[in-house]
Design a protein around this motif. Structure first.
Motif, PDB file in Angstrom:
ATOM      1  N   THR A 111       0.853  -1.185   0.000  1.00 46.66           N
ATOM      2  CA  THR A 111       0.000   0.000   0.000  1.00 46.66           C
ATOM      3  C   THR A 111       0.894   1.242   0.000  1.00 46.66           C
ATOM      4  O   THR A 111       2.132   1.145   0.036  1.00 46.66           O
ATOM      5  CB  THR A 111      -0.910   0.021   1.235  1.00 46.66           C
ATOM      6  OG1 THR A 111      -0.094   0.220   2.403  1.00 46.66           O
ATOM      7  CG2 THR A 111      -1.672  -1.288   1.369  1.00 46.66           C
TER       8      THR A 111
ATOM      9  N   ASN B  20       3.442   1.376   2.808  1.00 45.09           N
ATOM     10  CA  ASN B  20       4.371   0.245   2.922  1.00 45.09           C
ATOM     11  C   ASN B  20       3.814  -0.891   3.773  1.00 45.09           C
ATOM     12  O   ASN B  20       4.539  -1.575   4.504  1.00 45.09           O
ATOM     13  CB  ASN B  20       5.733   0.697   3.490  1.00 45.09           C
ATOM     14  CG  ASN B  20       6.458   1.618   2.531  1.00 45.09           C
ATOM     15  OD1 ASN B  20       6.462   1.375   1.308  1.00 45.09           O
ATOM     16  ND2 ASN B  20       7.060   2.675   3.059  1.00 45.09           N
ATOM     17  N   LYS B  21       2.510  -1.069   3.692  1.00 43.07           N
ATOM     18  CA  LYS B  21       1.851  -2.204   4.312  1.00 43.07           C
ATOM     19  C   LYS B  21       1.360  -3.131   3.211  1.00 43.07           C
ATOM     20  O   LYS B  21       1.450  -2.821   2.021  1.00 43.07           O
ATOM     21  CB  LYS B  21       0.653  -1.745   5.158  1.00 43.07           C
ATOM     22  CG  LYS B  21       0.977  -0.697   6.210  1.00 43.07           C
ATOM     23  CD  LYS B  21       1.816  -1.257   7.340  1.00 43.07           C
ATOM     24  CE  LYS B  21       2.038  -0.199   8.415  1.00 43.07           C
ATOM     25  NZ  LYS B  21       2.887  -0.715   9.530  1.00 43.07           N
TER      26      LYS B  21
END
Length: 406
Positions: free
Chosen positions: A170, A173-174
């Motif tokens: 995402t 950075n997920k």
């Protein structure tokens, strides 16, 4: 205590009645008996015989005649007080084996219930009657839109369109689940991977999702409506549904219109005048086609509704549009299938249109209004609505097209 005046009044009523009008002997005997009663005279057959027959009185023969006349008088009194004198306040009788007349006042019947209790009883009966009429109306109510689902003894399945998504990084950075309207299957996903291998290297196909807030809200409305009619339905995701399966059960479809699927095919097969056509296959211009573009500040939804208008002699093409958040077109259709099945379809690309339409078609008042204005107790219909509402709330449902499919 009954006064002498009352006794004479009773005698007068009897002598002037129809029952005694033609009975001279009974009249004479009655008058003698009542006057003797007033004077407290003890009577016997001899006294009565002498009174009736005078010098012609013969003890053995006359006493038998007296008893016969007393018998007839007793019957006449009974006849009078059961007929003409039924409302009299005083009645008389000659008991068996006696000659004296007994006077009696009729007892006024006390009301069985007080006025207060009567009012309570009447109000209770009225309440029960109202409840009974309500129950009868409820049991005999025939839902003009859904009645075939409740009466044809077929199972009903609600199909929710399963949405394809993919997993990957995402903006934060997920790892998250992503939805792209242009990627609706694993095959389409891998085509994008081939075009953009570097961009897509950290992404992978995800599982299909078919339950979200909007569909859950719609399911809740449908469940309440079915429960009112003691009915229920199953819920399945739409993936890989075939036309053959639609021949075996009642079906409700809640899902998008932009993609080819079994319900789009079924609609085009059963609809007589309205067809769903991919926008890319619609001719750009034709003298026999009238275009209806709907709202201006909207993007197209990849499919047109083509309405064959026999009266105008032309086809009307409605370009289905939406802005994705405050308005969109929703197509609602109830069409009969094979084997006595019924199919109800809510085509809505962004969900909130179908949610508003389901709310409309599970509300008793709006169902009744729709039936009176359009259905006229018909079984099938196709209706195109324009649904609008700020932030997908307080949605307004406006009809654009109605067709009875006859």
């Amino acid at each position: 205590m009954i006064s002498e005046a009352d006794k004479l009044r009773v005698l007068d009523l009897l002598l002037n009645s129809k029952t005694f009008s033609k009975s001279t002997t009974s009249n004479v005997l009655l008058k003698y008996l009542i006057e003797s009663s007033i004077n407290n005279k003890n009577l016997n057959a001899t006294d009565i015989g002498i009174e009736l027959f005078g010098s012609q009185y013969e003890p053995e023969k006359s006493e038998a005649t007296v008893r016969v006349n007393i018998y007839h008088l007793r019957n006449k009194l009974k006849k009078y007080f059961e007929g003409e004198g039924v409302e009299d306040d005083i009645f008389i009788e000659i008991k068996r084996g006696q000659y004296g007349v007994s006077f009696h006042k009729k007892q006024k019947l006390k009301p069985k219930y007080s006025l207060k209790k009567k009012l309570y009883i009447y109000s209770s009966i009225l309440a029960l009657l109202v409840i009974g009429l309500y129950a009868y109306a409820k049991l005999s109510y025939k839902d003009p839109v859904w009645h075939t689902f409740f009466k044809n003894n077929k199972e009903t399945t609600l199909y929710l369109y399963d949405i394809f998504g993919y997993y990957g990084p995402t903006l934060f950075n997920k790892i998250g689940w992503h939805r792209d309207y242009e990627i609706n299957s694993a095959a389409e996903f891998y085509k994008e991977v081939e075009k953009h291998p570097k961009l897509m290297e950290d992404y992978a196909p995800g599982r299909n999702v078919y339950v979200n807030f909007l569909s859950a809200y719609s399911v809740n409305n449908l469940s309440r409506h079915f429960q009112k009619h003691q009915k229920e339905f199953k819920i399945h995701k739409f993936h890989n549904l075939t036309l053959q399966q639609l021949k075996e059960q009642n079906s409700i479809y809640l899902g998008p219109l932009r993609y080819d699927n079994a319900f789009v095919d079924f609609f085009n097969l059963k609809s007589k005048r309205i067809k769903l056509i991919d926008q890319n296959k619609t001719p750009e211009h034709d003298d026999d086609i009238e275009y209806f573009d709907g709202r201006n500040a909207s993007y197209n939804e990849g499919r047109n509704v083509v309405y064959k208008d026999a009266k105008k002699g032309i086809d009307t093409i409605v370009t289905l549009k939406s802005n994705g958040h405050s308005h969109e077109h929703v197509l609602v259709a109830k069409l009969h299938g094979d084997n006595d099945t019924t199919n109800f379809m809510f085509f809505s690309n962004h969900g909130f249109g179908a949610t508003a339409a389901i709310e409309y078609f599970t509300d008793t008042d709006s169902i009744s209004s729709f039936n009176e204005e359009y259905l006229k107790n018909g079984d099938e219909f196709i209706a195109l609505f324009d649904v609008s509402g700020k932030d997908r709330t307080s949605m307004n449902v406006k009809q654009v097209i109605f067709d009875d499919n006859k």
